[in-house]
Scaffold this motif. Structure first.
Motif, PDB file in Angstrom:
ATOM      1  N   ALA B 244       0.833  -1.200   0.000  1.00 38.27           N
ATOM      2  CA  ALA B 244       0.000   0.000   0.000  1.00 38.27           C
ATOM      3  C   ALA B 244       0.869   1.251   0.000  1.00 38.27           C
ATOM      4  O   ALA B 244       0.550   2.242  -0.670  1.00 38.27           O
ATOM      5  CB  ALA B 244      -0.923  -0.003   1.223  1.00 38.27           C
ATOM      6  N   LEU B 245       1.971   1.212   0.752  1.00 29.28           N
ATOM      7  CA  LEU B 245       2.873   2.373   0.806  1.00 29.28           C
ATOM      8  C   LEU B 245       3.414   2.712  -0.577  1.00 29.28           C
ATOM      9  O   LEU B 245       3.448   3.882  -0.968  1.00 29.28           O
ATOM     10  CB  LEU B 245       4.040   2.086   1.759  1.00 29.28           C
ATOM     11  N   VAL B 246       3.808   1.653  -1.312  1.00 28.51           N
ATOM     12  CA  VAL B 246       4.351   1.902  -2.653  1.00 28.51           C
ATOM     13  C   VAL B 246       3.289   2.526  -3.548  1.00 28.51           C
ATOM     14  O   VAL B 246       3.549   3.502  -4.269  1.00 28.51           O
ATOM     15  CB  VAL B 246       4.879   0.578  -3.257  1.00 28.51           C
ATOM     16  N   VAL B 247       2.064   1.966  -3.486  1.00 26.28           N
ATOM     17  CA  VAL B 247       0.990   2.505  -4.319  1.00 26.28           C
ATOM     18  C   VAL B 247       0.748   3.980  -3.987  1.00 26.28           C
ATOM     19  O   VAL B 247       0.653   4.840  -4.864  1.00 26.28           O
ATOM     20  CB  VAL B 247      -0.301   1.682  -4.128  1.00 26.28           C
ATOM     21  N   VAL B 248       0.668   4.292  -2.696  1.00 27.33           N
ATOM     22  CA  VAL B 248       0.403   5.668  -2.281  1.00 27.33           C
ATOM     23  C   VAL B 248       1.527   6.595  -2.749  1.00 27.33           C
ATOM     24  O   VAL B 248       1.279   7.629  -3.356  1.00 27.33           O
ATOM     25  CB  VAL B 248       0.244   5.735  -0.745  1.00 27.33           C
ATOM     26  N   ILE B 299       9.882  15.732 -21.520  1.00 25.73           N
ATOM     27  CA  ILE B 299      10.627  15.582 -20.269  1.00 25.73           C
ATOM     28  C   ILE B 299       9.704  15.045 -19.173  1.00 25.73           C
ATOM     29  O   ILE B 299      10.044  14.122 -18.421  1.00 25.73           O
ATOM     30  CB  ILE B 299      11.256  16.929 -19.851  1.00 25.73           C
ATOM     31  N   LEU B 300       8.505  15.617 -19.110  1.00 28.97           N
ATOM     32  CA  LEU B 300       7.527  15.173 -18.119  1.00 28.97           C
ATOM     33  C   LEU B 300       7.199  13.690 -18.320  1.00 28.97           C
ATOM     34  O   LEU B 300       7.155  12.910 -17.365  1.00 28.97           O
ATOM     35  CB  LEU B 300       6.260  16.030 -18.252  1.00 28.97           C
ATOM     36  N   PHE B 301       7.008  13.321 -19.576  1.00 28.97           N
ATOM     37  CA  PHE B 301       6.680  11.933 -19.914  1.00 28.97           C
ATOM     38  C   PHE B 301       7.801  11.003 -19.472  1.00 28.97           C
ATOM     39  O   PHE B 301       7.560   9.953 -18.861  1.00 28.97           O
ATOM     40  CB  PHE B 301       6.460  11.835 -21.427  1.00 28.97           C
ATOM     41  N   VAL B 302       9.044  11.407 -19.746  1.00 27.99           N
ATOM     42  CA  VAL B 302      10.204  10.587 -19.382  1.00 27.99           C
ATOM     43  C   VAL B 302      10.290  10.442 -17.863  1.00 27.99           C
ATOM     44  O   VAL B 302      10.626   9.377 -17.338  1.00 27.99           O
ATOM     45  CB  VAL B 302      11.496  11.203 -19.950  1.00 27.99           C
ATOM     46  N   LEU B 303       9.965  11.516 -17.131  1.00 32.47           N
ATOM     47  CA  LEU B 303      10.040  11.452 -15.668  1.00 32.47           C
ATOM     48  C   LEU B 303       8.948  10.558 -15.087  1.00 32.47           C
ATOM     49  O   LEU B 303       9.160   9.867 -14.090  1.00 32.47           O
ATOM     50  CB  LEU B 303       9.913  12.870 -15.083  1.00 32.47           C
ATOM     51  N   VAL B 304       7.764  10.569 -15.695  1.00 32.92           N
ATOM     52  CA  VAL B 304       6.646   9.805 -15.142  1.00 32.92           C
ATOM     53  C   VAL B 304       6.791   8.314 -15.443  1.00 32.92           C
ATOM     54  O   VAL B 304       6.445   7.469 -14.621  1.00 32.92           O
ATOM     55  CB  VAL B 304       5.308  10.340 -15.699  1.00 32.92           C
ATOM     56  N   THR B 305       7.325   7.984 -16.633  1.00 33.01           N
ATOM     57  CA  THR B 305       7.341   6.589 -17.077  1.00 33.01           C
ATOM     58  C   THR B 305       7.925   5.590 -16.066  1.00 33.01           C
ATOM     59  O   THR B 305       7.269   4.595 -15.764  1.00 33.01           O
ATOM     60  CB  THR B 305       8.096   6.480 -18.425  1.00 33.01           C
ATOM     61  N   PRO B 306       9.137   5.824 -15.518  1.00 31.63           N
ATOM     62  CA  PRO B 306       9.668   4.821 -14.586  1.00 31.63           C
ATOM     63  C   PRO B 306       8.773   4.612 -13.374  1.00 31.63           C
ATOM     64  O   PRO B 306       8.642   3.476 -12.890  1.00 31.63           O
ATOM     65  CB  PRO B 306      11.029   5.395 -14.167  1.00 31.63           C
ATOM     66  N   ILE B 307       8.149   5.669 -12.905  1.00 32.01           N
ATOM     67  CA  ILE B 307       7.275   5.528 -11.737  1.00 32.01           C
ATOM     68  C   ILE B 307       6.074   4.656 -12.091  1.00 32.01           C
ATOM     69  O   ILE B 307       5.670   3.780 -11.311  1.00 32.01           O
ATOM     70  CB  ILE B 307       6.806   6.911 -11.240  1.00 32.01           C
ATOM     71  N   VAL B 308       5.512   4.876 -13.276  1.00 28.95           N
ATOM     72  CA  VAL B 308       4.361   4.081 -13.696  1.00 28.95           C
ATOM     73  C   VAL B 308       4.763   2.615 -13.820  1.00 28.95           C
ATOM     74  O   VAL B 308       4.063   1.722 -13.331  1.00 28.95           O
ATOM     75  CB  VAL B 308       3.809   4.607 -15.038  1.00 28.95           C
ATOM     76  N   ILE B 309       5.921   2.366 -14.439  1.00 29.14           N
ATOM     77  CA  ILE B 309       6.379   0.975 -14.624  1.00 29.14           C
ATOM     78  C   ILE B 309       6.582   0.298 -13.273  1.00 29.14           C
ATOM     79  O   ILE B 309       6.116  -0.819 -13.035  1.00 29.14           O
ATOM     80  CB  ILE B 309       7.693   0.949 -15.445  1.00 29.14           C
ATOM     81  N   TYR B 310       7.240   1.018 -12.344  1.00 28.12           N
ATOM     82  CA  TYR B 310       7.477   0.470 -11.006  1.00 28.12           C
ATOM     83  C   TYR B 310       6.152   0.136 -10.327  1.00 28.12           C
ATOM     84  O   TYR B 310       5.975  -0.942  -9.752  1.00 28.12           O
ATOM     85  CB  TYR B 310       8.261   1.501 -10.193  1.00 28.12           C
ATOM     86  N   ASN B 313       4.548  -2.930 -11.801  1.00 28.40           N
ATOM     87  CA  ASN B 313       5.269  -4.130 -11.368  1.00 28.40           C
ATOM     88  C   ASN B 313       4.891  -4.538  -9.960  1.00 28.40           C
ATOM     89  O   ASN B 313       4.644  -5.705  -9.684  1.00 28.40           O
ATOM     90  CB  ASN B 313       6.782  -3.873 -11.434  1.00 28.40           C
ATOM     91  N   VAL B 314       4.865  -3.576  -9.055  1.00 29.87           N
ATOM     92  CA  VAL B 314       4.533  -3.879  -7.665  1.00 29.87           C
ATOM     93  C   VAL B 314       3.125  -4.435  -7.565  1.00 29.87           C
ATOM     94  O   VAL B 314       2.884  -5.444  -6.887  1.00 29.87           O
ATOM     95  CB  VAL B 314       4.684  -2.613  -6.793  1.00 29.87           C
TER      96      VAL B 314
END
Lengths: 450, 322
Positions: B244-248, B299-310, B313-314
């Motif tokens: 839950a912490l990761v999702v939040v 730039i915004l897209f590049v910054l958001v992508t890893p967070i979305v992927i992570y 995955n979780v």
């Protein structure tokens, strides 16, 4: 099972229908009641059967009503159905609409820079011969240039406004024996005299204007560039033939800084120098009424802000509660030079009825009718100053028609990245303490490379 | 608009709806009558195609076009200028730095505050009321929150009546009024407070639900082992709610990266408070620098992508565990 699917489908369709109906109610057309006056002046434009023209622009509320009123007889006599839609998002949206093929027939563009951008997009229809003939007959060549790109005329000017007025209280000037300054040095002397009296700072300034915060400061700088260095340097400045950090511009900044960055000069009625950036330009001149400051630099349109709560308790006139004089030239007797603004009705559709409307809007007939309806002026030389609705507007028309050098508001001519962004932000940082050199260097660096 | 016009428009709309319903009906009819062999396949295509087409038009094509525009100068020639501008111009660099400050402060503070609140009110009397109090700002739009807080920070020069809450309190205790929103760098922090105010409720609700999901046996076992409250929190609660912490954290991070409304309503990006999303709009639509706006979008897209992927995955791992 089948029937449940159908019921869901009907419910969905019904929901979409209700939403569509609700959206259909949002169209802001203004109905005209088709009253017909004397059709004589409109015969030259011909008659059209069932033709309609759509116009869009930034003009809103009362001003929009007056605009619609100004072409009512024309529309009734020629049979052209004209519908106007005003929106505050016009400048941001018009290029998007044009790109998508949804532009209005005529767009009333308030900045030559935007006109050039629309032309570069390949969306504009050049002005017809009738419009060009009207421009040559009624306008100063400087105005023609603002409606043209690479020698092709795209639009005639519509209305006009004058910047660089300094508002004051005639009764205070009479009581304390202040004289209206005839040179920039006399203005400095007057300001120092008021400051020396010690009970208040001479100037009140407000630069806050939402996302456009800082623009009243750009007007100051533009006025000083035009007066200190002349129209040639001004033209080179706005077209980037000289860099933004040219010594002439630094000189103008520093001359303005003697007022805006000087705690003895500002900010009467509000506090220290920093209060300029949090004071809304709409209310910034009001301390004059309470004697908390004596001078306020703002365009002719500020006339409408003197009664913020409505009513008519404050009057604008040489014998009223407030009046204005134009920021003087550098030396006494120099020809007067003013900055100002205006609009340009550009066409997106090539059709005879569209050009008929544009020809009418560029005529002296229209200009006199519109000025007579009140609140605005036009730089059309066919306008009778006596038609103006106030003493100040009459004086403004006479200034525009006289031996005056007119230059369009510089930030409107510069690329948007400078004129609508870094110049405004630069003024804010500069008033906040940044040095003039750092400020002009930063603005120069933001100038688009192509 | 006359009544006849209105009726005409209504008729148009009704006609449009009838045509739409007819097309959808036909589609469903034909899918239903598809040959038995491969019917699954036809149904899949029939129902997915409209969504896929709309996604392609509304999401994939604009994303590709924006990326393309970011690499073009005004003459339409390939260039890196827009990215050079974004990473060298002081004003643009400040925008990136501000965004980083936002992303560091908002998710961590909202989550920490939300978690602390959730733990403290857990199983207390009136828990629901306490939860509602903190959750309520979530119901306010960002624009609404921005306007409310703008009044809190409102400045009037000394000597005039203070209409801003913060300055009114300061002046009542003999202080000088402060230009909260105009003073760099405190203004960015004050805008961040607004976002935290909104997001803490979200964090609290999710984490509170997760805490309630920890088996009581684990906590009782820890108690029998003689642990104190802090040790139980560290070693039982936190591992129990890690998912839950990761999702939040990730959800709030993404919301923070694209924050636009708060900055737009409160300072319009003036006084060095701009963030990427705000500057993207300003450059593209007000300054008519489409390339610069597009570069910021990329730039915004590049910054958001890893967070979305992570985040994805979780979530997937969690599903596997269950």
């Amino acid at each position: 099972m089948r029937s449940r699917v159908n019921r869901r489908l009907i419910a969905g369709v019904a929901a979409v229908g209700i939403a569509a109906l609700a959206l259909a109610g949002c169209t802001g057309d203004i109905a005209d009641d088709g009253e017909t006056g004397d059709c004589g002046p409109y015969e030259q434009y011909g008659t059209f059967d069932g033709a309609s023209v759509t116009i869009s622009g930034t003009i809103l509320d009362l001003e929009a009503d007056r605009l619609v009123e100004s072409w009512k007889d024309f529309a009734a006599c020629t049979g052209i159905d004209i519908s106007y839609q005003g929106t505050s998002e016009f400048e941001a949206q018009i290029a998007v609409l044009a790109d998508g093929g949804n532009a209005p027939d005529i767009g009333i563009v308030p900045q030559p820079g935007l006109l050039q951008r629309l032309q570069a997009g390949g969306w504009l229809i050049p002005a017809s011969d009738a419009v060009v003939a009207n421009i040559d007959q009624w306008w100063d060549p400087a105005w023609k240039a603002y409606g043209s790109v690479d020698g092709t005329v795209y639009a005639a000017p519509l209305m006009a406004s004058i910047k660089g007025y300094i508002w004051y209280s005639p009764s205070e000037f009479a009581d304390k024996g202040y004289e209206i300054p005839k040179t920039l040095d006399e203005l400095t002397e007057l300001s120092e005299k008021i400051a020396a009296e010690g009970d208040h700072q001479p100037w009140c300034v407000g630069l806050e204007s939402g996302e456009a915060t800082g623009w009243p400061g750009t007007d100051w700088v533009e006025d000083y560039v035009l007066r200190l260095s002349g129209p040639e340097v001004y033209d080179q400045w706005v077209t980037h033939e000289i860099p933004f950090n040219d010594p002439a511009i630094v000189e103008a900044f520093d001359a303005v800084g003697d007022y805006l960055k000087n705690p003895d000069m500002v900010n009467g009625g509000f506090g220290d120098v920093s209060t300029q950036i949090s004071e809304a330009f709409q209310t910034a001149g009001l301390p004059i009424l309470d004697g908390e400051c004596s001078l306020h630099h703002q365009a002719s349109f500020y006339e409408t802000f003197w009664n913020p709560d409505g009513g008519t308790s404050n009057t604008v006139g040489s014998d009223g509660t407030v009046y204005a004089f134009l920021l003087p030239p550098e030396n006494e007797g120099d020809p007067q030079a003013v900055t100002g603004g205006g609009e340009f009705p550009v066409a997106f559709r090539d059709a005879p009825e569209v050009e008929a409307v544009r020809a009418y809007l560029s005529s002296d007939t229209w200009a006199n009718i519109r000025v007579g309806l009140g609140g605005v002026i036009s730089a059309n030389k066919g306008v009778d100053p006596d038609n103006a609705s106030s003493e100040l507007l009459k004086q403004s028309i006479e200034i525009l028609q006289g031996d005056t050098t007119f230059r369009f508001d510089g930030s409107d001519l510069m690329p948007g990245a400078v004129g609508a962004d870094s110049f405004w932000k630069g003024i804010v940082a500069w008033v906040g303490g940044q040095s003039t050199q750092d400020t002009v260097d930063a603005i120069e660096a933001s100038w688009p490379s192509s | 608009m006359t009544t006849a016009d209105l009726l005409g428009k209504i008729l148009q709309i009704v006609m449009g709806l009838v045509v739409f319903a007819a097309i959808v009906g036909l589609l469903i009819f034909f899918i239903d009558k598809a040959p038995k062999r491969g019917r699954d396949y036809w149904q899949l295509v029939g129902f997915l195609a409209p969504a896929m087409i709309l996604l392609a038009i509304g999401l994939i094509y604009p994303a590709i076009r924006t990326t393309g525009l970011a690499f073009l100068d005004k003459q339409g020639v390939f260039s890196w200028d827009n990215f050079v501008w974004a990473f060298t111009q002081p004003a643009a660099v400040r925008t990136l730095i501000n965004t980083i400050i936002w992303v560091l402060l908002v998710p961590t503070l909202s989550t920490v505050l939300g978690l602390a609140y959730a733990v403290f009110i857990d199983r207390s009397r009136g828990e629901r009321v306490f939860k509602a109090l903190v959750f309520m700002p979530m119901a306010i739009s960002f624009v609404g929150a921005g306007i409310i807080w703008k009044f809190v920070y409102e400045y009037r020069s000394a000597g005039r009546e203070q209409i801003g809450l913060l300055n009114a309190i300061g002046v009542a205790f003999g202080g000088e009024p402060v230009q909260w929103l105009q003073t760099d760098p405190i203004n960015t922090i004050l805008l961040i407070v607004v976002m935290i105010w909104i997001q803490t409720g979200f964090a609290m609700v999710i984490l509170s639900a997760a805490i309630k999901g920890i088996p009581t046996e684990q906590i009782e076992a820890a108690e029998l082992d003689g642990t104190n409250a802090w040790q139980r929190f560290r070693n039982v609660t936190i591992p129990g709610i890690r998912g839950a912490l990761v999702v939040v954290l990730t959800t709030i991070s993404i919301a923070t990266l694209k924050v636009f409304d708060i900055v737009r309503t409160m300072t319009q990006g003036n006084f060095n408070t701009s963030v990427i999303a705000n500057e993207m709009y300003t450059q593209a639509f007000r300054a008519s620098e489409i390339g610069r706006g597009s570069a910021l979008a990329v730039i915004l897209f590049v910054l958001v992508t890893p967070i979305v992927i992570y985040n994805v995955n979780v979530l997937r791992k969690q599903r596997e565990i269950r």
